[in-house]
Design a protein around this motif. Structure first.
Motif, PDB file in Angstrom:
ATOM      1  N   ALA A   1       0.835  -1.208   0.000  1.00  0.00           N
ATOM      2  CA  ALA A   1       0.000   0.000   0.000  1.00  0.00           C
ATOM      3  C   ALA A   1       0.868   1.255   0.000  1.00  0.00           C
TER       4      ALA A   1
ATOM      5  N   ARG B   1       0.998   3.991  -2.929  1.00  0.00           N
ATOM      6  CA  ARG B   1       0.695   5.408  -2.679  1.00  0.00           C
ATOM      7  C   ARG B   1       1.731   6.299  -3.356  1.00  0.00           C
TER       8      ARG B   1
ATOM      9  N   GLU C   1     -17.201   9.070  -0.272  1.00  0.00           N
ATOM     10  CA  GLU C   1     -17.340   7.696  -0.746  1.00  0.00           C
ATOM     11  C   GLU C   1     -18.497   7.582  -1.734  1.00  0.00           C
TER      12      GLU C   1
ATOM     13  N   GLY D   1     -17.296   9.339  -5.020  1.00  0.00           N
ATOM     14  CA  GLY D   1     -16.035   8.923  -5.638  1.00  0.00           C
ATOM     15  C   GLY D   1     -15.009  10.036  -5.723  1.00  0.00           C
TER      16      GLY D   1
ATOM     17  N   TYR E   1     -11.853  12.519  -3.566  1.00  0.00           N
ATOM     18  CA  TYR E   1     -10.786  12.370  -2.576  1.00  0.00           C
ATOM     19  C   TYR E   1     -10.368  13.746  -2.065  1.00  0.00           C
TER      20      TYR E   1
ATOM     21  N   LEU F   1      -9.326   8.534  11.648  1.00  0.00           N
ATOM     22  CA  LEU F   1      -8.073   8.569  10.875  1.00  0.00           C
ATOM     23  C   LEU F   1      -7.991   7.359   9.948  1.00  0.00           C
ATOM     24  N   ARG F   2      -8.325   6.192  10.487  1.00  0.00           N
ATOM     25  CA  ARG F   2      -8.278   4.973   9.684  1.00  0.00           C
ATOM     26  C   ARG F   2      -9.308   5.018   8.558  1.00  0.00           C
TER      27      ARG F   2
ATOM     28  N   ILE G   1      -7.922   7.032   5.709  1.00  0.00           N
ATOM     29  CA  ILE G   1      -6.976   6.262   4.891  1.00  0.00           C
ATOM     30  C   ILE G   1      -7.719   5.244   4.041  1.00  0.00           C
ATOM     31  N   MET G   2      -8.656   4.550   4.646  1.00  0.00           N
ATOM     32  CA  MET G   2      -9.408   3.527   3.899  1.00  0.00           C
ATOM     33  C   MET G   2     -10.194   4.147   2.753  1.00  0.00           C
ATOM     34  N   GLY G   3     -10.531   5.420   2.888  1.00  0.00           N
ATOM     35  CA  GLY G   3     -11.275   6.087   1.822  1.00  0.00           C
ATOM     36  C   GLY G   3     -10.374   6.558   0.693  1.00  0.00           C
ATOM     37  N   GLY G   4      -9.084   6.359   0.841  1.00  0.00           N
ATOM     38  CA  GLY G   4      -8.151   6.775  -0.204  1.00  0.00           C
ATOM     39  C   GLY G   4      -7.759   8.239  -0.113  1.00  0.00           C
TER      40      GLY G   4
ATOM     41  N   THR H   1      -2.421   4.987  11.642  1.00  0.00           N
ATOM     42  CA  THR H   1      -2.792   4.710  10.246  1.00  0.00           C
ATOM     43  C   THR H   1      -1.789   3.845   9.494  1.00  0.00           C
TER      44      THR H   1
ATOM     45  N   LEU I   1      -8.815  15.335  -5.835  1.00  0.00           N
ATOM     46  CA  LEU I   1      -7.755  14.364  -5.586  1.00  0.00           C
ATOM     47  C   LEU I   1      -7.089  14.622  -4.242  1.00  0.00           C
TER      48      LEU I   1
END
Lengths: 130, 401
Positions: free
Chosen positions: B154, B158, B202, B205, B207, B230-231, B234-237, B279, B382
């Motif tokens: 990951a 990134r 989410e 779509g 960021y 926080l997690r 991150i999981m959402g990109g 994270t 983005l």
């Protein structure tokens, strides 16, 4: 009389001599003919051995087919055994994948990775002129 | 019987008398002698005959020998060789033909009758299944390895993602792309509306970037589970960056800009560790609480602070567009929306960094209105990374709306 005897003896010897030489020549040439004939017979036999219209040729063809079929069957058996082994291994691996994916930390990073991958696709679309 | 014996002339000594005997004289020879003479004659005649025959035979044999010609034999042999060569050629041709047929038969056993067809089908099925199972096996092995190294994978991805975004930015700056980028950032979180913002992102779509501060207390943060948020970020990109640990930025004594460079360093480091611990990803961009203009106006020099940031692996950034959504100003959603539309469009090249705070409903609501409107004008949302063109090109402006 002695002369006659000598002439007779000589002529008999000469006749025999020439006769033998001639016979030798004939035998030698006949031998060559026999060799050529043998060679021809061998070629005919070689042809007959593979000609499918003959019993021998047909048998050869059948033997080849049977051999090919047997090889295919052996290959199939070997592949089936390998397939069985692969199925078992794949089951184990799939279980391992499920276990790994169920781990909380792994699931977290997998989700992060997947989200970034979608973002990457969005960006790449602009490179493709979409 | 009269004896007519001729008279003999006298001879020299040593000579023998060859006497011609007349018939009558002969008749006077003894019978035995006469018989012997006749026999000799007969023998001579026979011998002569035999000798003659012998000579003839010898001559004949000699004739046969010297006139012997291997011609007929040669012709016969040549014909036999020719025939043998012809048959050899036919044999070779037949062999080649049969070899080709054999090859075709082996490659397609359907040509070998019913049994061959059955064997061919069974083999084909086994091969197809083997291919499929092998493919699956390879994919599973790769998947196991991938998941086992997912943290590293990951992080690597990134970096690749950040480079790709930078590539697009460079094309925009060079005028080679009509794309437009909006880096919408939320400061001081995780906050009261961070979860709502994440849900909205989410669903659409998109960021964003969160400049987080663990102890920021500009306004009430509500009952939020910060590590969990926080997690989720991150999981959402999305991108999580550093906005200091305490967010105490006023120039009164005892705050980050007034307690010395080590204190400043600690602010950056503590927040960096907190984000990484929760994270697994390290921030790389620092935003000065109050902005760089404010930060550089204090006792610590710009060079000192930038040097600390560099030491800790950071770059820094301000913003282009300011939603001015602090607690004191408290703009409504419509104002936030209007400010976003007005300011973002003004940024050229179209790579706009927006400052807002995810602690206020009006910000969240204005954000929800602005996003589709800006998307309709071609903007993509983005995450902001340290590799971005915006680093070093984004600066706070004075906006009158």
């Amino acid at each position: 009389m002695l002369l006659l005897l000598a002439v007779l003896g000589g002529s008999i010897y000469g006749a025999l001599y020439f006769r033998n030489r001639t016979a030798a020549l004939e035998a030698d040439n006949q031998s060559r003919v026999d060799d050529a004939q043998s060679e021809l017979d061998a070629q005919k036999a070689a042809y007959a051995a593979i000609d499918p219209s003959t019993d021998e040729g047909a048998a050869l063809q059948l033997a080849s087919e049977n051999e090919a079929i047997e090889q295919a069957q052996q290959q199939t058996q070997a592949l089936e055994a390998e397939n069985e082994k692969l199925r078992a291994e794949n089951e184990e691996l799939a279980a391992q994948v499920s276990e790994l994916e169920a781990d909380e930390d792994n699931a977290y990073y997998l989700k992060a990775y997947e989200s970034m991958r979608k973002g990457m696709e969005l960006v790449e679309a602009y490179f493709n002129g979409e | 019987m009269e004896n007519n014996i001729p008279e003999m002339e006298p001879i020299a000594s040593g000579e023998t008398h060859r006497t011609e005997r007349s018939a009558s004289a002969q008749r006077r020879l003894p019978r035995k002698r006469r018989r012997q003479n006749r026999t000799l004659k007969i023998i001579n005649a026979v011998l002569l005959l035999l000798a003659g025959l012998g000579l003839a035979a010898c001559a004949f044999a000699g004739y046969r020998y010297y006139t012997f010609s291997p011609g007929t034999y040669d012709d016969q042999i040549a014909a036999l060789h020719e025939e043998a060569a012809r048959i050899r050629t036919e044999t070779e041709a037949l062999q080649q033909e049969l070899a080709l047929e054999d090859e075709q038969m082996r490659s397609d056993l359907h040509q070998a009758g019913e049994e061959g067809a059955a064997a061919a089908d069974a083999l084909s099925t086994a091969k197809a299944e083997n291919e499929s199972l092998t493919e699956t096996h390879t994919a599973l092995v790769e998947r196991v390895d991938f998941i086992k190294n997912i943290h590293e994978n990951a992080q690597t991805f990134r970096e690749e993602y950040a480079r790709k975004i930078r590539q697009l930015e460079d094309m925009i700056v060079a005028g080679e792309s009509g794309a437009k980028i909006c880096y919408w950032s939320f400061d001081d979180g995780p906050g009261s509306y961070t979860a709502a913002v994440l849900d909205f992102c989410e669903q659409n779509g998109i960021y964003v970037t969160f400049f987080t501060s663990r102890e920021a207390n500009d306004t009430g943060r509500g009952d939020v589970d910060e590590p969990e948020l926080l997690r989720r970020e991150i999981m959402g990109g999305h991108s999580i960056q550093n906005h200091s640990n305490s967010h105490q930025y006023s120039m009164i004594a005892g705050n980050m800009y007034t307690k010395g460079i080590d204190s400043f360093r600690e602010q950056v480091r503590l927040q960096d560790e907190w984000v990484y611990e929760n994270t697994g990803f390290k921030p790389g961009i620092f935003r000065f609480p109050g902005g760089s203009a404010h930060a550089f106006s204090g006792p610590l020099s710009k060079d000192q602070m930038v040097s600390v940031l560099t030491e800790l692996g950071y770059v820094w950034i301000d913003w282009d567009c300011d939603m001015a959504d602090n607690a004191k100003a408290n703009p409504d959603a419509g104002t936030v929306y209007s400010r976003a539309m007005y300011q973002v469009r003004k940024i050229d090249p179209p790579i706009a960094v927006v400052l807002s705070h995810d602690n206020y409903y009006s910000t969240y609501a204005g954000f929800m209105r602005a996003v589709p409107a800006l998307q309709a004008e071609g903007y993509i949302f983005l995450p902001l990374f340290p590799e971005s063109y915006a680093i070093g090109h984004s600066y706070a402006r004075t906006w009158y709306y």
